[in-house]
Design a protein around this motif. Structure first.
Motif, PDB file in Angstrom:
ATOM      1  N   GLN A 194       0.837  -1.201   0.000  1.00 36.88           N
ATOM      2  CA  GLN A 194       0.000   0.000   0.000  1.00 36.88           C
ATOM      3  C   GLN A 194       0.880   1.262   0.000  1.00 36.88           C
ATOM      4  O   GLN A 194       0.572   2.250  -0.672  1.00 36.88           O
ATOM      5  N   LYS A 198       1.315   4.425  -2.860  1.00 39.61           N
ATOM      6  CA  LYS A 198       1.274   5.847  -2.537  1.00 39.61           C
ATOM      7  C   LYS A 198       2.569   6.553  -2.959  1.00 39.61           C
ATOM      8  O   LYS A 198       2.544   7.713  -3.394  1.00 39.61           O
ATOM      9  N   LYS A 222      -7.748   7.103  10.671  1.00 39.92           N
ATOM     10  CA  LYS A 222      -6.711   6.320   9.977  1.00 39.92           C
ATOM     11  C   LYS A 222      -5.559   6.130  10.962  1.00 39.92           C
ATOM     12  O   LYS A 222      -4.546   6.827  10.917  1.00 39.92           O
ATOM     13  N   PHE A 245      -3.150   4.883   7.276  1.00 38.31           N
ATOM     14  CA  PHE A 245      -4.071   3.875   6.752  1.00 38.31           C
ATOM     15  C   PHE A 245      -5.178   3.598   7.756  1.00 38.31           C
ATOM     16  O   PHE A 245      -4.950   3.578   8.966  1.00 38.31           O
ATOM     17  N   SER A 246      -6.358   3.322   7.228  1.00 39.03           N
ATOM     18  CA  SER A 246      -7.455   2.856   8.085  1.00 39.03           C
ATOM     19  C   SER A 246      -7.352   1.353   8.251  1.00 39.03           C
ATOM     20  O   SER A 246      -6.634   0.679   7.499  1.00 39.03           O
ATOM     21  N   GLU A 248      -9.656  -0.758   7.594  1.00 42.09           N
ATOM     22  CA  GLU A 248     -10.284  -1.385   6.425  1.00 42.09           C
ATOM     23  C   GLU A 248      -9.326  -1.480   5.245  1.00 42.09           C
ATOM     24  O   GLU A 248      -9.343  -2.472   4.496  1.00 42.09           O
ATOM     25  N   GLU A 249      -8.476  -0.489   5.065  1.00 36.54           N
ATOM     26  CA  GLU A 249      -7.521  -0.501   3.939  1.00 36.54           C
ATOM     27  C   GLU A 249      -6.585  -1.693   4.019  1.00 36.54           C
ATOM     28  O   GLU A 249      -6.230  -2.293   2.994  1.00 36.54           O
TER      29      GLU A 249
END
Length: 253
Positions: A194, A198, A222, A245-246, A248-249
């Motif tokens: 992830q 980014k 997050k 990041f959350s 869920e991510e």
């Protein structure tokens, strides 16, 4: 006439507020007494934990609540940092193990606690690094600190500015946290991927970066904060990049 009625209502409202404040103060006092009595009567009272710190000669780990029923573990072994996502059942294993040691522990004085801790620490320093003790701290309504030695566990339970001290048979958590460290590889790779995405969006070369630190910010939506650092030199031309990041991510990818 109207002014006297209004004044009467004001007095009534003021009295109601005073009664409500008195009731609240009494309720808080009763709850305080309840927790103190519970603490004095039974030290094995860990029901939930919002933060855990663990350290042994090889692994340092923090477990922090990041969402309903989910916890993040940030582990460091040598120079490698890992991130794991745990569910409540995994944390309950730790709470159960800690409670079983506390419930079977023998109450001791502060003087005996300090004496045992100093003597154990000094004797272990003369041995191989692998045989040294570890430390575990559980943060909940009570703070429970454990000094874990190969043949002895020293326990300090803190509540309401009071402390109690215990000794018990050793609680071996090294394998438990090593297992969590191994499980964390999966989410570490997801977090790295992830972060690379980014970095690409910012026009950076992802493979030139590595994870420099992981921080959990419980006050953010997050909460997982990852800092990527440049592998090469000179670093001043490629400063660290920080991403949030959350839960869920990372769970959904």
């Amino acid at each position: 006439m109207n002014s006297s009625v209004g004044y009467g209502k004001l007095l009534t409202g003021t009295r109601d507020k005073k009664v409500a404040l008195i009731m609240l103060a009494l309720l808080m006092a009763i709850m305080g007494v309840y927790w103190i009595l519970r603490f004095l009567g039974n030290p094995g009272i860990i029901e939930s934990v919002n933060f855990v710190k663990y350290r042994d000669p090889e692994i340092r780990a923090n477990i922090t609540e990041i969402g309903s029923g989910y916890y993040a573990i940030v582990s460091k072994k040598g120079k490698e940092i890992r991130l794991g996502i745990l569910n409540e059942s995994v944390l309950n294993e730790l709470i159960s193990a800690a409670n079983s040691v506390i419930e079977g522990a023998e109450s001791i004085t502060l003087e005996e606690f300090n004496s045992l801790r100093i003597n154990k620490s000094l004797s272990l320093k003369q041995r191989a690094k692998a045989y040294r003790g570890a430390n575990l701290t559980l943060f909940s309504d009570f703070t429970v600190e454990m000094n874990l030695f190969p043949d002895l566990t020293l326990i300090q339970v803190n509540a309401s500015k009071q402390a109690r001290y215990f000794k018990s048979h050793s609680l071996d958590l090294k394998n438990f946290f090593q297992h969590l460290y191994n499980l964390s590889e999966y989410y570490t790779i997801r977090a790295l991927n992830q972060s690379w995405i980014k970095l690409q969006e910012k026009g950076k070369l992802p493979y030139k970066y590595k994870i420099g630190s992981i921080f959990i910010n419980q006050s953010s939506d997050k909460p997982i904060v990852i800092t990527m650092v440049w592998k090469g030199c000179p670093c001043q031309f490629n400063p660290p990049e920080t991403f949030q990041f959350s839960l869920e991510e990372l769970l959904e990818g």
